[in-house]
Write a protein that holds these residues in place. Structure first.
Motif, mmCIF file in Angstrom:
data_model
loop_
_atom_site.group_PDB
_atom_site.id
_atom_site.type_symbol
_atom_site.label_atom_id
_atom_site.label_comp_id
_atom_site.label_asym_id
_atom_site.label_seq_id
_atom_site.Cartn_x
_atom_site.Cartn_y
_atom_site.Cartn_z
ATOM 1 N N ALA A 8 -4.471 -5.508 19.715
ATOM 2 C CA ALA A 8 -4.074 -5.330 18.810
ATOM 3 C C ALA A 8 -4.087 -3.472 18.304
ATOM 4 O O ALA A 8 -2.224 -2.947 17.117
ATOM 5 C CB ALA A 8 -4.938 -5.141 17.300
ATOM 6 N N ARG A 11 -0.140 -3.003 19.865
ATOM 7 C CA ARG A 11 0.900 -2.785 19.383
ATOM 8 C C ARG A 11 0.883 -1.620 18.181
ATOM 9 O O ARG A 11 2.003 -1.009 17.804
ATOM 10 C CB ARG A 11 0.338 -4.133 18.612
ATOM 11 C CG ARG A 11 0.715 -5.378 18.880
ATOM 12 C CD ARG A 11 0.888 -6.132 18.228
ATOM 13 N NE ARG A 11 -1.018 -6.975 18.253
ATOM 14 C CZ ARG A 11 -0.829 -7.354 18.582
ATOM 15 N NH1 ARG A 11 -1.048 -8.115 19.372
ATOM 16 N NH2 ARG A 11 -2.628 -8.054 17.720
ATOM 17 N N GLU A 12 -0.305 -1.240 17.703
ATOM 18 C CA GLU A 12 -0.111 -0.141 16.711
ATOM 19 C C GLU A 12 0.511 1.033 17.368
ATOM 20 O O GLU A 12 0.852 2.166 16.860
ATOM 21 C CB GLU A 12 -1.754 -0.151 16.369
ATOM 22 C CG GLU A 12 -1.854 0.688 15.109
ATOM 23 C CD GLU A 12 -3.164 1.047 14.499
ATOM 24 O OE1 GLU A 12 -3.353 1.531 13.831
ATOM 25 O OE2 GLU A 12 -4.229 0.388 15.234
ATOM 26 N N TRP A 16 3.399 3.557 16.476
ATOM 27 C CA TRP A 16 2.701 5.636 16.031
ATOM 28 C C TRP A 16 4.732 5.956 17.296
ATOM 29 O O TRP A 16 5.448 6.692 16.912
ATOM 30 C CB TRP A 16 2.223 5.240 16.405
ATOM 31 C CG TRP A 16 0.880 4.703 15.304
ATOM 32 C CD1 TRP A 16 0.875 4.659 14.030
ATOM 33 C CD2 TRP A 16 -0.737 4.897 16.109
ATOM 34 N NE1 TRP A 16 -0.612 4.026 13.931
ATOM 35 C CE2 TRP A 16 -1.271 4.076 15.118
ATOM 36 C CE3 TRP A 16 -0.963 5.457 17.582
ATOM 37 C CZ2 TRP A 16 -2.661 4.233 15.594
ATOM 38 C CZ3 TRP A 16 -2.395 5.246 17.730
ATOM 39 C CH2 TRP A 16 -3.639 4.656 16.647
ATOM 40 N N LYS A 40 -3.407 9.919 10.961
ATOM 41 C CA LYS A 40 -4.030 9.735 11.551
ATOM 42 C C LYS A 40 -5.540 9.247 11.588
ATOM 43 O O LYS A 40 -6.285 8.703 11.659
ATOM 44 C CB LYS A 40 -3.155 8.857 12.504
ATOM 45 C CG LYS A 40 -1.889 8.148 12.955
ATOM 46 C CD LYS A 40 -1.627 6.446 12.020
ATOM 47 C CE LYS A 40 -0.990 6.376 11.691
ATOM 48 N NZ LYS A 40 -1.035 5.421 10.693
ATOM 49 N N LYS A 115 -8.566 7.019 17.660
ATOM 50 C CA LYS A 115 -9.072 5.431 17.374
ATOM 51 C C LYS A 115 -9.871 5.191 18.505
ATOM 52 O O LYS A 115 -11.324 4.767 17.359
ATOM 53 C CB LYS A 115 -7.910 4.674 16.540
ATOM 54 C CG LYS A 115 -8.400 3.254 16.763
ATOM 55 C CD LYS A 115 -7.217 2.792 15.628
ATOM 56 C CE LYS A 115 -7.722 2.204 14.788
ATOM 57 N NZ LYS A 115 -6.205 1.346 13.787
#
Length: 386
Positions: A8, A11-12, A16, A40, A115
């Motif tokens: 995930a 993919r994120e 971006w 973000k 993140k």
């Protein structure tokens, strides 16, 4: 702490990166990019997000535990004045500007690391996420430093990544010591008397002198530097005020020089001035030389290069990590940070892509997760909980 799904996250990051690629911004104009990055970082829950550092730079701060050590991770954000020729769906929507050096990928990798570390932790101390403007100018790092970066957001060491076309995706390289060169820029202005192409004897045109200089400059490295020194002298532009039937009275010669030691840079400039003065005298024209130093050599700290290689083996696998055999003559203003703290700059594979600064270049999204995981790994290694 929350464990992220790596698929995930990948993919994120791809989303971006493609958004940033479609909306490139030139150095010190990265307003949309900076706003995207800052939003973000706040979404990830960082402790502090500061904007406008060095113009359009962003610094995010993430703290965990009680450790008092701090490290920095850096990505560049700016694009180039190049018209993209690719036809993919995320191609540049800004005419004449594109991400031809992969800074969109570098930014996405560092956002992914932010993140990952904000969600999963695993370190004790402070990490600074530096999103830098205007790397291609060689001015962005200096702008952030002049804006009080080290005083406002102190850190003890710094790490950065750059993609490498030709190196397979999933591979990593760095080396201790010199890894990228200095870049000097030069401009020579020749002035004479232009005139009719049919009557060259009446004036004193400059094109023959300019051509002689272009050729003679190639002897600086081959005949005036020691064979043990690395140097490159490249003439990239020759501009005159002549036309089809008019001989020029003004010529400008522009280019750059690369080296790894200040003494070599100084010798290149010295020899360039000697050759220019002699040629101008021989052809009875006047000459003015402007020589500037834009990038300094990038020299990795020996101990931290070893740390980076160790962290990379845990991410890429030992078989995909190598010590670079020799430095490269490209330049990077990451080197400016190394004037203040030790650090390490490294390369991650971008596969068989077009070369950097090519209108058909694109970052390979398969490399994003590797870069993010390396940033997280070196953070955890260097800020290891007690």
């Amino acid at each position: 702490m929350t464990t992220l799904d790596p698929n995930a996250l990948e993919r994120e990051m791809t989303g971006w990166r493609r958004d940033l690629h479609a909306h490139p911004e030139f150095g010190f104009e990265e307003k949309r990019t900076s706003a995207f990055v800052a939003a973000k970082l706040r979404e990830f829950g960082l402790d502090d997000v500061a904007e406008g550092i060095g113009g359009t730079g962003v610094v995010g701060t993430l703290k965990r535990g009680s450790g008092n050590r701090a490290i920095a991770l850096r990505a560049d954000m700016d694009a180039l004045r190049i018209s993209e020729q690719a036809e993919h769906a995320h191609r540049s929507q800004t005419p004449g500007t594109m991400h031809a050096c992969g800074h969109d990928g570098h930014t996405a990798m560092l956002l992914g690391a932010a993140k990952l570390l904000a969600s999963e932790g695993g370190f004790d101390g402070t990490v600074r996420f530096l999103f830098q403007p205007a790397e291609e100018w060689g001015r962005g790092a200096l702008a952030m430093l002049s804006d009080g970066l080290m005083e406002r957001f102190p850190f003890e060491e710094i790490y950065g990544l750059h993609n490498a076309p030709g190196l397979p995706v999933g591979q990593f390289q760095t080396r201790a010591g010199s890894i990228m060169s200095a870049e000097d820029n030069f401009e020579i202005v020749l002035k004479g008397i232009g005139g009719h192409a049919a009557r060259p004897h009446v004036g004193n045109e400059v094109l023959i002198a300019a051509c002689a200089l272009v050729t003679s400059f190639q002897t600086i490295v081959s005949r005036r530097l020691s064979p043990t020194d690395i140097g490159v002298v490249s003439v990239t532009e020759l501009i005159t005020d002549g036309t089809r039937n008019a001989l020029p009275g003004l010529a400008r010669i522009l280019g750059d020089a690369r080296s790894f030691r200040p003494e070599v840079s100084a010798e290149i400039e010295k020899q360039m001035r000697i050759i220019t003065d002699g040629t101008a005298l021989a052809y009875n024209v006047s000459a003015e030389v402007t020589y500037t130093r834009e990038f300094v050599p990038l020299v990795n700290d020996e101990a931290l290069a070893a740390e980076a290689l160790t962290a990379a083996r845990g991410v890429f696998g030992a078989e995909n990590v190598a010590t670079a055999r020799e430095p490269m003559t490209g330049s990077e203003d990451f080197a400016r940070f190394l004037d203040h703290v030790p650090g390490c700059f490294a390369f991650v594979g971008n596969g068989p892509s077009a070369p950097l600064h090519n209108p058909c270049y694109d970052f390979d999204d398969a490399g994003l997760i590797h870069g993010a995981r390396f940033h997280a790994a070196i953070t955890r290694q260097r800020l290891r909980p007690a």
